[in-house]
Design an enzyme around this catalytic site. Structure first.
Site, PDB file in Angstrom:
ATOM      1  N   HIS A 219       0.827  -1.164  -0.178  1.00 35.25           N
ATOM      2  CA  HIS A 219       0.238   0.177   0.054  1.00 35.25           C
ATOM      3  C   HIS A 219       0.808   1.309   0.086  1.00 35.25           C
ATOM      4  CE1 HIS A 219       0.883   0.168   4.205  1.00 35.25           C
ATOM      5  NE2 HIS A 219       0.418   1.390   4.232  1.00 35.25           N
TER       6      HIS A 219
HETATM    7  C1  UD1 Z   1      -1.903   6.279   5.229  1.00 38.83           C
HETATM    8  C2  UD1 Z   1      -0.525   6.748   6.127  1.00 38.83           C
HETATM    9  C3  UD1 Z   1       0.408   5.626   6.159  1.00 38.83           C
HETATM   10  C4  UD1 Z   1      -0.271   4.363   6.797  1.00 38.83           C
HETATM   11  C5  UD1 Z   1      -1.631   3.944   6.000  1.00 38.83           C
HETATM   12  C6  UD1 Z   1      -2.324   2.559   6.862  1.00 38.83           C
HETATM   13  C7  UD1 Z   1      -0.178   9.124   5.566  1.00 38.83           C
HETATM   14  C8  UD1 Z   1       0.772  10.026   4.974  1.00 38.83           C
HETATM   15  N1  UD1 Z   1       0.033   7.881   5.335  1.00 38.83           N
HETATM   16  O1  UD1 Z   1      -1.522   5.834   4.144  1.00 38.83           O
HETATM   17  O2  UD1 Z   1       1.446   6.059   6.976  1.00 38.83           O
HETATM   18  O3  UD1 Z   1       0.350   3.278   6.846  1.00 38.83           O
HETATM   19  O4  UD1 Z   1      -2.410   5.154   6.183  1.00 38.83           O
HETATM   20  O5  UD1 Z   1      -3.295   2.203   5.832  1.00 38.83           O
HETATM   21  O6  UD1 Z   1      -0.738   9.562   6.627  1.00 38.83           O
HETATM   22  N2  UD1 Z   1      -8.596   5.504   0.338  1.00 38.83           N
HETATM   23  C9  UD1 Z   1      -9.856   4.942  -0.219  1.00 38.83           C
HETATM   24  N3  UD1 Z   1     -10.687   4.826   1.167  1.00 38.83           N
HETATM   25  C10 UD1 Z   1      -9.972   5.158   2.601  1.00 38.83           C
HETATM   26  C11 UD1 Z   1      -8.845   5.562   2.542  1.00 38.83           C
HETATM   27  C12 UD1 Z   1      -8.078   5.823   1.348  1.00 38.83           C
HETATM   28  O7  UD1 Z   1     -10.102   4.806  -1.095  1.00 38.83           O
HETATM   29  O8  UD1 Z   1     -10.899   4.815   3.533  1.00 38.83           O
HETATM   30  C13 UD1 Z   1      -7.644   5.789  -1.068  1.00 38.83           C
HETATM   31  C14 UD1 Z   1      -7.762   7.124  -1.562  1.00 38.83           C
HETATM   32  O9  UD1 Z   1      -7.612   6.921  -2.941  1.00 38.83           O
HETATM   33  C15 UD1 Z   1      -6.590   7.929  -0.792  1.00 38.83           C
HETATM   34  C16 UD1 Z   1      -5.717   7.086  -0.870  1.00 38.83           C
HETATM   35  O10 UD1 Z   1      -6.275   5.592  -0.656  1.00 38.83           O
HETATM   36  O11 UD1 Z   1      -6.472   8.831  -1.594  1.00 38.83           O
HETATM   37  C17 UD1 Z   1      -4.645   6.899   0.266  1.00 38.83           C
HETATM   38  O12 UD1 Z   1      -5.152   7.296   1.632  1.00 38.83           O
HETATM   39  P1  UD1 Z   1      -4.198   8.196   2.518  1.00 38.83           P
HETATM   40  O13 UD1 Z   1      -4.989   8.258   3.927  1.00 38.83           O
HETATM   41  O14 UD1 Z   1      -4.052   9.562   1.810  1.00 38.83           O
HETATM   42  O15 UD1 Z   1      -3.071   7.485   2.718  1.00 38.83           O
HETATM   43  P2  UD1 Z   1      -2.601   5.744   3.092  1.00 38.83           P
HETATM   44  O16 UD1 Z   1      -1.891   5.543   1.706  1.00 38.83           O
HETATM   45  O17 UD1 Z   1      -3.922   5.041   3.318  1.00 38.83           O
END
Ligand code: UD1
Length: 381
Positions: A219
Site C-alpha cells: 500500500h
Molecule cells: C496512510 C498513512 C500510512 C499508513 C496507512 C495505513 C499518511 C501519510 N500515510 O496511508 O502511513 O501506513 O495510512 O493504511 O498518513 N482511500 C480510500 N478509502 C479510504 C482511505 C483511503 O479509497 O478509506 C484511498 C484514496 O484514494 C486515498 C488513498 O487511498 O487518496 C490514500 O489514502 P491516505 O489516507 O492518503 O493514505 P494511505 O495510503 O492510506
C-alpha cells in the site's frame, strides 16, 4: 480527573487505540476520561468502521470527516479541525499514534495551544525523508511531551537527535519524558489471537490451509504510484507463485486497487486475474488478518504493522521497502529487505522459505505496553 483527546485517522491507529482504551477501562476509569476523535482520513467501511465494531472500541466522540486529499490539504483540514476541538473541549493532553498526516496535524494543533502531546510509536526512523511518514514522525516527536518508544532502537534514535533521556519528575515540551514501553500492537495481537481463531471464517471461505499460502500486502505510495515498482512487485509475486505452488493471498488497500487498474500492464494484470492461486481480496478486518498471519507460510509486505505481526506470530517476512524502521527484525534474520526489485523479492522469498530454523527473542516487550503507558501519563502530566 484528567481529560485526554485520542486522535485516530488511519486504519492502524484505530487498531492501536483499542489497546489503550481497554487499559483505561480496566484500571484507570476513575482518573482518566478518553475522548476518541476520528479525523476521517480513512473512511471506507472496511478501512475504518469494521475495526470499531470488531475490536470493541468506544464510538468516536467526534469525526472531522476530512477524507482523502493532497498531503497539504488533508493536513491543513485536520489541523484546523483539531484546533477548534481543543478550544471547545480544553483537554489536559492529546494523544497521537504513529506517523500519518493525522498524527502530525493533531500534534501541531495541540503543541501550539500548549496542550501536552503524547506520542505513541515515538523514535522510529527510516532515515528516508522521501517517505511522508518520516517527516510526520520526526516533527511530531519534536513537539511531544511524552514519547513512548516501542523498541530500544527507537530510544537510541531520539538520543541521536539530541533528546535528553534523563528521568523527569514532570515532563514538558521543553523537557520531554521518554520511555521504552514495548509495542502496543503486540498487546493487541496477543489479546485478539484467540478471538480471531474463534470468529474468523476467512480461511474456510477461501479454502486456505495452514502453510499453504503466502500473505501479501502492498500500500505504500512509493510502491503503488510508480508503474515500474508496481510491475516489479507483481511480476515477482507471479514468479514466486509459479515456482512454489503456494497460493498468494492479497487483501488490497483501496489505493492499490485503483493503481493496479491504471498502472499495471494489461498482460500482467490478466495473468494475475487468470491465476486461480492469486486471491485478490478487499482489505481484511483485524481478526481476519490475524488468522491469515498465523497460518501463512511467509509474509511479503510493505506495511510496518505486518512486519511486526509476522514476527509476533513467528513467521518469516520479505519487506517490500529498501529500508525499515523495525531494524531488529532484519538484524535478527527474521525478515529480508527487498525493495521493489523483482529479482531481490524472488530471491528473498526463496531464501526465507528454505530457512527452517528461526529465533524470535522478545524485542517488542511483554504485551502490556498499554497499561504502562496509561500509568505513566497519569504520573507525569
Ligand atoms: C496512510 C498513512 C500510512 C499508513 C496507512 C495505513 C499518511 C501519510 N500515510 O496511508 O502511513 O501506513 O495510512 O493504511 O498518513 N482511500 C480510500 N478509502 C479510504 C482511505 C483511503 O479509497 O478509506 C484511498 C484514496 O484514494 C486515498 C488513498 O487511498 O487518496 C490514500 O489514502 P491516505 O489516507 O492518503 O493514505 P494511505 O495510503 O492510506
Amino acid at each position: 480527573m484528567k481529560k485526554m483527546l485520542t486522535i485516530v485517522g488511519a486504519r492502524p491507529q484505530i487498531i492501536k487505540a483499542s489497546a489503550l482504551s481497554r487499559a483505561i477501562q480496566a484500571g484507570f476509569q476513575a482518573d482518566l476520561t478518553e475522548l476518541i476523535v476520528h479525523t476521517g482520513q480513512h473512511y471506507d467501511e472496511n478501512m475504518s468502521a469494521i475495526f470499531f465494531e470488531e475490536l470493541g472500541i468506544p464510538k468516536p466522540f467526534f469525526n472531522l470527516q476530512v477524507g482523502s486529499a493532497s498531503h497539504g490539504r488533508q493536513t491543513a483540514l485536520i489541523l484546523e479541525g483539531i484546533e477548534q476541538l481543543i478550544q471547545a473541549e480544553k483537554p489536559d493532553a492529546l494523544l497521537v499514534y504513529g506517523d500519518t498526516n493525522s498524527t502530525l496535524a493533531a500534534a501541531l494543533a495541540a503543541s501550539k495551544l500548549e496542550i501536552p502531546v503524547i506520542h505513541i510509536e515515538a523514535g522510529l526512523r527510516s532515515f528516508n525523508k522521501a517517505m511522508p511518514e518520516e517527516i510526520n514522525r520526526i516533527l511530531c516527536d519534536h513537539v511531544s511531551t511524552l514519547l513512548f518508544c516501542p523498541t530500544p532502537t527507537a530510544v537510541e534514535n531520539l538520543r541521536a537527535e539530541g533528546f535528553d533521556l534523563s528521568e523527569r519528575v514532570h515532563a514538558s515540551i521543553d523537557a520531554p519524558g521518554i520511555y521504552a514501553c514495548g509495542d502496543i500492537m503486540y498487546d493487541n495481537s496477543l489479546h485478539f489471537s484467540e478471538l480471531s481463531a474463534q470468529q474468523s471464517r476467512l480461511l474456510e471461505e477461501h479454502s486456505l490451509t495452514a502453510d499453504g499460502f503466502i500473505l501479501v500486502t502492498v500500500h505504500r505510495n512509493a510502491n503503488t504510484d510508480d508503474a515500474a515498482s508496481l510491475h516489479a512487485i507483481f511480476s515477482a509475486l507471479l514468479r514466486i507463485q509459479q515456482n512454489t505452488g503456494l497460493k498468494i493471498v492479497l487483501p488490497l488497500h483501496p489505493r492499490t486497487v485503483k493503481m493496479m487498474d491504471s498502472l499495471l500492464n494489461p498482460d500482467l494484470r490478466m495473468s494475475l486475474k487468470n491465476n486461480e492461486n492469486f486471491l485478490l481480496l478487499p482489505p481484511a478486518g483485524f481478526l481476519d488478518i490475524i488468522a491469515l498471519e498465523k497460518n501463512a507460510r511467509l509474509v511479503i509486505t510493505d506495511s510496518g504493522g505486518l512486519q511486526k505481526e509476522a514476527y509476533f506470530f513467528q513467521k518469516p517476512c520479505v519487506v517490500l521497502r529498501p529500508e525499515t524502521e523495525w531494524v531488529e527484525i532484519i538484524e535478527n534474520g527474521n525478515a529480508m529487505l527487498a525493495g521493489a526489485d523483482e529479482e531481490k523479492i524472488v530471491e528473498a522469498a526463496h531464501a526465507m522459505l528454505e530457512q527452517t530454523v528461526f529465533s524470535f527473542p522478545p524485542i517488542f516487550g511483554d504485551g502490556r505496553a498499554a497499561e504502562f503507558i496509561v500509568g505513566k501519563i497519569l504520573e507525569k502530566l
